[in-house]
Design an enzyme around this catalytic site. Structure first.
Site, PDB file in Angstrom:
ATOM      1  CG  ASP A 153      -1.927  -1.095   1.230  1.00 56.19           C
ATOM      2  OD1 ASP A 153      -2.404  -1.425   0.132  1.00 56.19           O
ATOM      3  OD2 ASP A 153      -2.237  -1.629   2.302  1.00 56.19           O
ATOM      4  CG  ASP A 180      -4.965  -0.606   6.112  1.00 56.49           C
ATOM      5  OD1 ASP A 180      -5.803  -0.977   5.256  1.00 56.49           O
ATOM      6  OD2 ASP A 180      -4.503   0.548   6.155  1.00 56.49           O
ATOM      7  CG  ASP A 207      -6.848  -4.562   2.401  1.00 59.63           C
ATOM      8  OD1 ASP A 207      -7.298  -4.450   1.255  1.00 59.63           O
ATOM      9  OD2 ASP A 207      -6.430  -3.603   3.066  1.00 59.63           O
TER      10      ASP A 207
END
Length: 715
Positions: free
Chosen positions: A26, A417, A421
């Site tokens: 990310d 997070d 996900d």
């Protein structure tokens, strides 16, 4: 690992870290600092700059470098009202011992919007009381916007309009807009209704978004509208808002700076040196992602694939392009899952891998046929962003139970997070959850948790994983030869016709004490200097490979020759059995000490000053082992128990020390010759033995890999 802020939830992933070839990370908070600062506000009329850095509201809103006039300040406050009201976070202000502190509470992006409002002169708490929230639509990554409804008061003090504020991704909100503010005058900002709006200039706003995004800025749109008659503010949903007729006014674009972490930039360089590709997956605009990617050094060929483009691709088509693109924008959790699977089942890792050298301990490299090689078209020519229109000739079988053991396949780590996900974290070879911002669901699905949410921690964990693998091999390289030497010394003594050179208690002592002291010493070895300049380890590479098998045979024979040679030398010079056994016992132990020193570096020479650095436990272990040997040899009662009641003569100690030096130097010479000379000779012999071994002796993973290669090669 915990010392590096990497919490391992499943121990086998430590081994997997050494085979990692791709890290999908990310952007926000992992590759960037997650310290948001609003730096610009683009209205329908002009671009305003916001000074100051961080969450402390020290700074001003300027126009063309000059501070705003009073009426302009009131107008910019009205422009930022929506960003402050459509907000679930807060910025706490405390004063202690004459010192002010500003503590963010909530999402960094939203806190940055509050800070910008304070810099513009807004009274945030008072504003929220005057215009209370009566309804809300929470932010969802799928829709990429948030909305709130506020009750305004009428001029006579009674209930007035119910105003809807929406903030989120500009490309998601522009289709929901019917127009834009006519100007930045206070009257137009405050009083404009749907009928008073200017036509929406999409080209103007898209160009403004691209200009801001190309600077690496995160861009949010703030829109405003009125609740339609009959709409229930408490019953709004993302679906309901998307189905409404376009009725919002585009108020402004807000540009937020989230600079890359300095340590992430360095970590990316280290990852590249280690043969690991870093891919960035972000929910931001493609140009923002590309700009940040260039700052980090991961932009690659400059192409970006967006979430909608991934949605439009089939699985086979995605496999053909996923390796060539390092930046994915506007990506959803579902996109992350498909990216992981495409990497794992797509083309193999290109380049050398640890396991391709002459002492190859794993499956040999496997090349896909030319017909399986993907070919892709170029980008569409707009800002260098890939269009996703790709011609693919790749044809890969559906993933089955043996796909994970396909030699040379990409080994993928994925960060995440959020709750959504979890599937991608579960599917990845190493799912990496965030310890600070991560949800409990994501942590449960992950194999590793970053206590500091920092990308550099992943690279540090890879280095530690490679060190653990190296040290396991060093322990095997040490323990196997010395254990064989203990047993075969007695065996060959009986074969030759000698009396037993070692007693049972001596052999037991060596197994218990030296294996612990020397083994613990090797387990504590730091990473070798070139460990992050090596390529990833080939999946399926075995701990007990050709090098260990060869060195086990070579060193055990060498030690046996020295033990029996010194034992017989003592016999030839008239020493009694107790003296000879004492010498054989000490030769065995001190040869192990010499061998343990050279085992600290598997192939690098130990004849270097580095042997004195990095591991204090080396000298502690050697000192303890040597001191115990002297004690066992000379302390009355103790030496009798170990069949050495008369100790040793000086000449015997000289032979012991010379034997230790011989082992050290001979193994150092073997290191220099093993790759260019020895393994080309020994390797085919070991291959022949392996090919003619019973099936139950072979490595199951190697068998699976052979079947996978045969399936790829076809009949």
């Amino acid at each position: 690992m915990a010392d590096y802020n990497a919490i391992i939830r499943q121990l086998p992933c430590v081994e997997t870290l050494g085979s990692l070839t791709v890290i999908c990370s990310d952007k926000t908070g992992t590759l960037t600092k997650n310290e948001m600062t609003v730096v610009a506000v683009q209205s329908a009329a002009m671009l305003y700059k916001v000074t100051g850095v961080g969450y402390e509201p020290k700074g001003h809103v300027t126009r063309n470098g000059a501070e705003l006039a009073v009426d302009e300040s009131a107008a910019i406050q009205a422009l930022l009202e929506g960003a402050v009201l459509c907000n679930d976070s807060s910025l706490n202000h405390d004063v202690a011992n004459g010192r002010e502190t500003w503590t963010p509470n909530g999402a960094p992006t939203e806190v940055a919007l509050i800070t910008a409002g304070l810099k513009a002169g807004l009274k945030v708490d008072q504003l929220k009381k005057v215009k209370p929230r009566i309804g809300a639509v929470p932010f969802e990554s799928e829709h990429k916007f948030m909305a709130t409804v506020h009750q305004f008061s009428s001029p006579d003090g009674g209930p007035g309009k119910q105003i809807l504020y929406v903030k989120g991704a500009p490309d998601r909100l522009m289709p929901m807009c019917a127009g834009q503010l006519r100007s930045d005058s206070l009257n137009d900002v405050i009083n404009s209704s749907v009928s008073d709006l200017a036509p929406l200039d999409l080209e103007y706003w898209k160009k403004a978004q691209e200009e801001l995004s190309s600077q690496g800025l995160r861009v949010l749109a703030v829109c405003r509208g009125e609740l339609l008659p009959g709409e229930d503010p408490t019953g709004l949903s993302p679906t309901a808002l998307l189905k409404r007729q376009p009725a919002l006014a585009l108020v402004a674009l807000i540009a937020i700076l989230d600079p890359p972490r300095d340590e992430a930039i360095e970590a990316v360089k280290v990852a590249h040196d280690a043969g690991i590709t870093v891919k960035m997956i972000t929910g931001d605009h493609a140009l923002t992602g590309l700009a940040i990617g260039k700052m980090l050094g991961i932009a690659g060929n400059g192409s970006v694939i967006s979430g909608p483009e991934i949605d439009a691709m089939g699985d086979v088509q995605l496999r053909g392009v996923v390796n060539d693109c390092n930046v994915f924008a506007r990506a959803s959790p579902e996109n992350k899952l498909r990216i992981v699977r495409a990497l794992q089942t797509g083309p193999e890792y290109q380049g050398a891998m640890d396991g391709d050298d002459p002492d190859d301990d794993g499956p040999p490299p496997s090349k896909q046929p030319d017909s399986h090689t993907p070919s892709s078209s170029a980008a569409n020519g707009t800002n260098g962003i890939s269009s996703g229109s790709v011609e693919v000739t790749i044809d890969i079988e559906d993933k089955d139970d043996t796909e994970d053991d396909r030699p040379g396949r990409q080994v993928v780590a994925m960060t995440g997070d959020g709750v959504n996900d979890a599937p991608a974290l579960k599917a990845a070879d190493i799912g990496v959850a965030m310890g600070i911002t991560g949800t409990d669901v994501s942590k449960e699905a992950a194999k590793m948790v970053l206590a500091d949410d920092n990308f550099a921690t992943i690279v540090a964990a890879v280095k530690e994983g490679r060190r653990v693998w190296d040290n396991l091999r060093k322990i095997l390289l040490f323990n196997l030869p010395v254990n064989f030497a203990q047993g075969t010394s007695i065996f060959w003594a009986y074969v030759i016709g000698f009396q037993a050179p070692l007693t049972a208690i001596q052999v037991l002592y060596v197994n218990m004490v030296t294996a612990i002291t020397m083994g613990m010493m090797l387990a504590a070895e730091p990473a070798e200097p070139d460990i992050m300049q090596r390529p990833p380890r080939r999946p399926g590479k075995r701990l007990l490979g050709k090098l260990i098998m060869w060195r086990c045979l070579f060193v055990s024979i060498l030690i046996v020759i020295l033990v029996l040679g010194c034992y017989e030398w003592g016999n030839a010079t008239g020493l009694n059995i107790n003296h000879r056994r004492a010498e054989a016992f000490n030769v065995l132990v001190f040869c192990e000490i010499g061998y343990s020193l050279t085992t600290r570096f598997i192939k690098r020479t130990t004849l270097h000053p580095r042997v004195f650095r990095g591991n204090r436990l080396v000298f502690v272990s050697i000192g303890i082992t040597a001191a115990l040997q002297v004690a066992l040899t000379y302390i009355p009662g103790l030496n009798w128990f170990f069949s050495m009641p008369e100790g040793m003569l000086g000449v015997q100690w000289a032979r012991v020390i010379v034997s230790m030096i011989i082992v050290f130097l001979v193994v150092e010479l073997e290191k220099a010759l093993v790759d260019p000379v020895l393994m080309p000779i020994v390797g085919p012999v070991l291959d022949f033995i392996s090919d003619h071994s019973p099936r139950w002796l072979k490595n199951p993973k190697a068998l699976v890999s052979k079947r996978a290669r045969k399936r790829q090669e076809g009949p």
